[in-house]
Write a protein that holds these residues in place. Structure first.
Motif, short mmCIF file in Angstrom:
data_model
loop_
_atom_site.label_atom_id
_atom_site.label_comp_id
_atom_site.label_asym_id
_atom_site.label_seq_id
_atom_site.Cartn_x
_atom_site.Cartn_y
_atom_site.Cartn_z
N ALA A 272 4.88 4.58 1.34
CA ALA A 272 4.03 4.46 2.53
C ALA A 272 2.58 4.17 2.18
CB ALA A 272 4.12 5.75 3.35
N MET B 294 0.40 -0.38 14.75
CA MET B 294 1.49 0.02 13.85
C MET B 294 2.74 0.40 14.64
SD MET B 294 -0.40 2.28 10.90
CE MET B 294 -1.24 1.52 9.52
N TYR C 266 0.61 1.48 4.31
CA TYR C 266 0.27 1.91 5.66
C TYR C 266 -0.86 2.95 5.64
CZ TYR C 266 4.69 -0.29 7.02
OH TYR C 266 5.72 -1.18 7.23
N LEU D 250 3.18 8.44 10.07
CA LEU D 250 1.85 7.86 10.19
C LEU D 250 1.06 8.48 11.34
CD1 LEU D 250 2.76 4.12 9.51
CD2 LEU D 250 1.66 5.74 7.95
#
Length: 556
Positions: A135, A94, A138, A107
């Motif tokens: 988000a 990521m 993710y 994250l």
């Protein structure tokens, strides 16, 4: 060795540090978290006066603090060193894709916390992560990495608003709630919800004069021939002629108290009980009367539209950003835990999860990083559950603790001090520019009309009578009736004399010193240090302990 709190506990501080220091492995039954992320957003608490009007107090509870800083880098490194190779590789990928920005910082911060939450969950435990589409994609990848993709159970879509216009896209009206299990043996209670009136009207069209109740006539047979007694005729009706057999609902047989051994005897007993419907058409094939009272509700799907958001007029509305309805959390708690289980919310905000857990007889652990939230939760739970006991960890418990907080962060000290007297922050509670005024207390001297008192908080040692004089001037300028000078150190004789010179606030129900000086030391003593018509805190009593009609339908 880490020892998880045995009773209800509210922690002030960084949830990562608290999880590591205070919550043992496999000691929690259910985790719910609603971690805020909405880039470039700040979240304000909109306070209201007791009469419902918005006050001037709008405090910034927290802002979008997820930036790529040393803290984010440290969180990333801790994931790399966690021993969870799948999560490490996923987070590294990521970072390669996103770069070092706000989203990546968020994250990284979330990944290290999800690893800790997975650690503290019991083998029968589960986790619900509430987020919006900013988000969510993710976060699901991270959850798959930490929990294992095979432990994903549901992606719940909760309709969080009635309408949201958008000129160039479909209006965003839902939040996402990811539901994961620690393993396949997770606690699960199959909740039911009542059928809609439209469903009943459509399917229950027949009327039973004797029972005075609507019913629908459903089949008494199942597909396929049987050689046993379920395939034998009853009252000249042979189900095998059409390739079927008798299939009696066990729930109805039990409800009617029928203990007959054979299928034909049970059919006879149902007929005597008035549960058989003989239609004039269809060759006289008997059918079962299925009454509205026989409905046990519909199973919940993963799209929830029956729990409305908290409107501006809702009784349970506390003004806290991201506040969720108690009914939403009650459904989650009821579905994935049992009475006596431990429920954890590491971003507990205004305490809705804790409220729902207490209401359903669960133990709870709440964590938040702002004194504003801690003060709000203490008042909310104290009002809603006056007999419930809980411990608050991380806030000052004595004078020395208050001094330490004042030295570490004077603004957090102000927020804590205001929460101790149920005062609202003054015009946003922002750092600087308050003119020496820090809060407001609303009260109703006659139980009807709302008045206010101005609060000034001093955490330093340099005190003088001019400070009290400034408060008196502000009281007049703001149209307030009273003032409170809250100080960490003892006031001087000159300050006491200056406060006395302000006189009294006289009402039909007694008179009160117009300016009162209260020390922090008095806050820790038993009783209320303020002498004034106290404010209306009924907002915290609105969501009562008794279940609502909707909650009863959930079969809690």
């Amino acid at each position: 060795m880490i020892a998880t709190p045995k009773g209800n506990t509210l922690f002030y501080g960084n949830n990562l540090a608290i999880l590591r220091a205070h919550v043992a492995d496999e000691s929690v039954d259910l985790v719910y978290l609603d971690p805020p992320f909405n880039s470039n957003a700040s979240y304000n608490v909109l306070f209201k006066a007791p009469d419902g009007h918005q006050s001037q107090a709008q405090i910034e509870a927290f802002d979008d603090t997820w930036h790529w800083t040393a803290s984010a880098e440290q969180a990333f490194d801790e994931v790399m060193q966690s021993g969870n190779s799948v999560a490490s590789e996923m987070l590294r990928a990521m970072r390669h894709f996103l770069g070092e920005n706000d989203m990546m910082a968020y994250l990284a911060m979330m990944a290290v916390r999800l690893i800790e939450l997975h650690r503290v969950l019991k083998p029968t435990g589960s986790l619900y992560l509430h987020c919006d589409p900013t988000a969510s994609h993710y976060l699901k990848i991270l959850l798959d990495a930490v929990f294992g993709k095979g432990q994903f159970l549901s992606e719940i879509a909760w309709k969080r608003t009635f309408a949201h216009g958008s000129s160039r896209r479909f209006g965003p009206v839902h939040d996402v709630i990811f539901f994961y299990a620690k393993n396949g043996e997770h606690t699960w209670r199959d909740l039911k919800i009542g059928h809609a009136d439209l469903y009943v009207e459509k399917h229950f069209r027949n009327w039973d004069e004797i029972r005075q109740e609507k019913f629908q006539a459903i089949s008494l047979t199942g597909a396929g021939r049987r050689a046993g007694e379920s395939g034998l005729p009853w009252k000249n009706v042979d189900p095998t002629l059409v390739g079927r057999h008798w299939a009696l609902p066990k729930s109805i047989v039990a409800k009617e108290g029928i203990e007959a051994a054979s299928t034909q005897e049970r059919l006879e007993a149902l007929d005597k009980a008035g549960r058989i419907f003989w239609p004039k058409s269809d060759g006289g094939t008997p059918r079962l009367k299925w009454y509205v009272s026989d409905l046990d509700g519909a199973r919940l799907g993963d799209v929830w539209t029956d729990i409305p958001p908290i409107s501006a007029q809702a009784k349970e509305r506390l003004g806290y950003p991201t506040q969720k309805p108690v009914a939403l959390l009650e459904r989650i708690v009821a579905a994935s835990s049992n009475p006596g289980d431990v429920v954890l919310d590491p971003f507990c905000g205004c305490g809705t999860t804790l409220h729902a857990a207490a209401k359903l007889d669960r133990k709870w652990i709440g964590i938040d990083v702002t004194h504003l939230a801690i003060g709000l939760i203490r008042r909310r739970l104290g009002e809603a559950f006056p007999k419930m006991t809980f411990e608050v960890v991380g806030v000052p418990r004595d004078l020395e603790g208050a001094r330490a907080l004042a030295l570490a962060d004077k603004y957090e000290f102000q927020k804590w001090a205001l929460s101790m007297i149920d005062a609202q922050p003054w015009k946003g509670g922002k750092k600087g520019g308050d003119g020496g005024v820090d809060g407001t207390i609303y009260f109703k001297p006659d139980g009807k009309k709302t008045e206010k008192a101005i609060v000034s908080v001093k955490g330093g040692q340099s005190l003088n009578p001019a400070m009290v004089k400034d408060l008196i001037v502000t009281i007049e300028q703001e149209g307030a009736k009273m003032g409170v000078f809250l100080t960490l150190e003892a006031p001087t004789k000159g300050m006491v004399a200056q406060a006395a010179s302000a006189g009294f606030y006289k009402t039909d129900y007694g008179q009160f010193p117009k300016v009162q000086i209260v020390t922090v030391e008095q806050l820790f003593a038993p009783g209320n240090p303020l002498h004034m018509p106290w404010q209306d805190t009924s907002a915290f009593r609105k969501a009562r302990l008794e279940p609502t009609e909707k909650q009863e339908k959930l079969d809690l």
